[in-house]
Design an enzyme around this catalytic site. Structure first.
Site, PDB file in Angstrom:
ATOM      1  N   SER A 173      14.094   2.771   1.019  1.00  0.00           N
ATOM      2  CA  SER A 173      15.000   3.615   0.247  1.00  0.00           C
ATOM      3  C   SER A 173      14.211   4.589  -0.602  1.00  0.00           C
ATOM      4  O   SER A 173      13.092   4.292  -1.047  1.00  0.00           O
ATOM      5  CB  SER A 173      15.873   2.738  -0.669  1.00  0.00           C
ATOM      6  OG  SER A 173      16.585   3.507  -1.601  1.00  0.00           O
TER       7      SER A 173
ATOM      8  N   ASN B 248      17.162  -4.776   7.883  1.00  0.00           N
ATOM      9  CA  ASN B 248      18.151  -3.942   7.205  1.00  0.00           C
ATOM     10  C   ASN B 248      18.814  -4.643   6.027  1.00  0.00           C
ATOM     11  O   ASN B 248      19.218  -3.983   5.065  1.00  0.00           O
ATOM     12  CB  ASN B 248      19.223  -3.508   8.210  1.00  0.00           C
ATOM     13  CG  ASN B 248      20.446  -2.942   7.526  1.00  0.00           C
ATOM     14  OD1 ASN B 248      20.444  -1.816   7.042  1.00  0.00           O
ATOM     15  ND2 ASN B 248      21.501  -3.744   7.457  1.00  0.00           N
TER      16      ASN B 248
ATOM     17  N   GLY C 214      21.600  -8.196   8.676  1.00  0.00           N
ATOM     18  CA  GLY C 214      22.690  -7.486   8.023  1.00  0.00           C
ATOM     19  C   GLY C 214      23.309  -6.446   8.921  1.00  0.00           C
ATOM     20  O   GLY C 214      23.777  -5.400   8.445  1.00  0.00           O
TER      21      GLY C 214
ATOM     22  N   ALA D  33      11.750  -1.266  -7.094  1.00  0.00           N
ATOM     23  CA  ALA D  33      10.427  -1.878  -7.036  1.00  0.00           C
ATOM     24  C   ALA D  33      10.238  -2.653  -5.733  1.00  0.00           C
ATOM     25  O   ALA D  33       9.169  -2.608  -5.110  1.00  0.00           O
ATOM     26  CB  ALA D  33      10.227  -2.804  -8.241  1.00  0.00           C
ATOM     27  N   ALA D  34      11.296  -3.357  -5.313  1.00  0.00           N
ATOM     28  CA  ALA D  34      11.212  -4.111  -4.060  1.00  0.00           C
ATOM     29  C   ALA D  34      11.038  -3.181  -2.870  1.00  0.00           C
ATOM     30  O   ALA D  34      10.244  -3.456  -1.948  1.00  0.00           O
ATOM     31  CB  ALA D  34      12.458  -4.973  -3.883  1.00  0.00           C
ATOM     32  N   LYS D  35      11.765  -2.055  -2.853  1.00  0.00           N
ATOM     33  CA  LYS D  35      11.659  -1.122  -1.739  1.00  0.00           C
ATOM     34  C   LYS D  35      10.291  -0.435  -1.715  1.00  0.00           C
ATOM     35  O   LYS D  35       9.752  -0.153  -0.637  1.00  0.00           O
ATOM     36  CB  LYS D  35      12.775  -0.087  -1.806  1.00  0.00           C
ATOM     37  CG  LYS D  35      14.163  -0.653  -1.524  1.00  0.00           C
ATOM     38  CD  LYS D  35      14.267  -1.239  -0.127  1.00  0.00           C
ATOM     39  CE  LYS D  35      15.707  -1.600   0.224  1.00  0.00           C
ATOM     40  NZ  LYS D  35      15.838  -2.189   1.576  1.00  0.00           N
TER      41      LYS D  35
ATOM     42  N   TYR E 166      15.482  -3.306  -7.490  1.00  0.00           N
ATOM     43  CA  TYR E 166      15.669  -2.888  -6.100  1.00  0.00           C
ATOM     44  C   TYR E 166      14.647  -1.818  -5.733  1.00  0.00           C
ATOM     45  O   TYR E 166      14.005  -1.891  -4.674  1.00  0.00           O
ATOM     46  CB  TYR E 166      17.085  -2.363  -5.942  1.00  0.00           C
ATOM     47  CG  TYR E 166      17.413  -1.734  -4.613  1.00  0.00           C
ATOM     48  CD1 TYR E 166      17.751  -2.520  -3.516  1.00  0.00           C
ATOM     49  CD2 TYR E 166      17.444  -0.354  -4.463  1.00  0.00           C
ATOM     50  CE1 TYR E 166      18.084  -1.952  -2.300  1.00  0.00           C
ATOM     51  CE2 TYR E 166      17.783   0.234  -3.257  1.00  0.00           C
ATOM     52  CZ  TYR E 166      18.101  -0.569  -2.175  1.00  0.00           C
ATOM     53  OH  TYR E 166      18.424  -0.002  -0.977  1.00  0.00           O
TER      54      TYR E 166
END
Length: 259
Positions: free
Chosen positions: A141, A88, A16, A156-158, A154
């Site tokens: 994040s 990223n 990205g 939770a993923a980070k 998002y």
């Protein structure tokens, strides 16, 4: 004597890396002398350049493990090695949990957690077989460190990404270092979608202790450090690049004098 970081002769991949934070990271690595390969599903309108140098772009869908393996094999074949991977790519639309279904939330987790895992596994296969190993940087994040209403999947993923990086740092030592940049709010070309006009962006910036949103270059400088020998003993770490974080809401609600 000035302290400089020279990444000349090294090869970096930035997922990205063609716009926003990713482009800032790409430019910082180019300025430090690295050869940089960016990737995304679609080519940018213009290549990312800095210091008279241009990043290479190769298309890849990071959610396709076979395509990711082929991408990293091509980078190794074309450039001879891989020294740095910056995971990223990611993001999420604003969506309350109850307004989405399980599949929609799972796609957010896949992009922000599973895709970096897939890319890291492919990068590790290259780095672990070369002299000097390599460095993997996860772009995390603050959403993964606190409640994240409107972007819960998002967040939770980070949170999982940071934990994954710590496990990788243990399993892949000593050849491959793995660290996480924990980002706060960053001003990009899409900031108006989140914060409104210039007055809105400035108002949001005033909530940050350092008085402004981060610039993509701030994130890029941190990536250059983690990619370099200056960070040779840094692995499994989480570097917070958030301008001091957020002022606790209770301080503004309290009726007693505040420092």
């Amino acid at each position: 004597m000035a302290v400089t970081i020279d990444l000349s002769g090294s090869v970096a991949v930035v997922t990205g890396g063609t716009r926003g934070v990713g482009a800032g990271i790409t430019r910082a690595l180019l300025e430090a002398g690295a050869e940089v390969v960016t990737c995304a599903r679609r080519a940018p309108e213009a290549p990312v350049t800095a210091a008279g140098r241009t990043a290479r772009f190769l298309p890849v869908d990071l959610r396709d493990p076979a395509a990711v393996d082929a991408f990293f094999e091509r980078v190794r074949d074309d450039h001879g090695r891989l020294d740095t991977l910056v995971n990223n790519a990611g993001g999420t639309p604003y969506r309350a949990l109850a307004d989405g279904d399980a599949d929609q939330h799972a796609r957010v987790v896949a992009l922000n957690l599973v895709a970096p895992l897939t890319a890291s596994l492919a990068a590790h296969r290259v780095m672990s077989r070369q002299d000097g190993g390599g460095s993997i940087v996860m772009v995390g994040s603050v959403s993964g460190t606190r409640p994240s209403p409107g972007s819960a999947a998002y967040g939770a993923a980070k949170a999982g990404l940071e934990n994954l990086a710590r496990s990788m740092a243990v399993e892949w030592a000593p050849l491959v270092r793995v660290n996480t940049l924990v980002l706060g709010m960053v001003r990009t070309e899409l900031s108006h979608l989140h914060y409104g006009d210039e007055d809105g962006i400035a108002a949001v910036g005033r909530t940050v202790p350092l008085g402004r949103l981060a610039a993509p270059a701030d994130i890029g400088d941190a990536c250059v450090f983690l990619a370099s020998d200056r960070a040779a003993y840094v692995s499994g770490a989480a570097l917070h690049v958030h301008g001091g974080g957020e002022r606790p809401a209770f301080l503004d609600a309290a009726t007693v004098n505040q420092p």
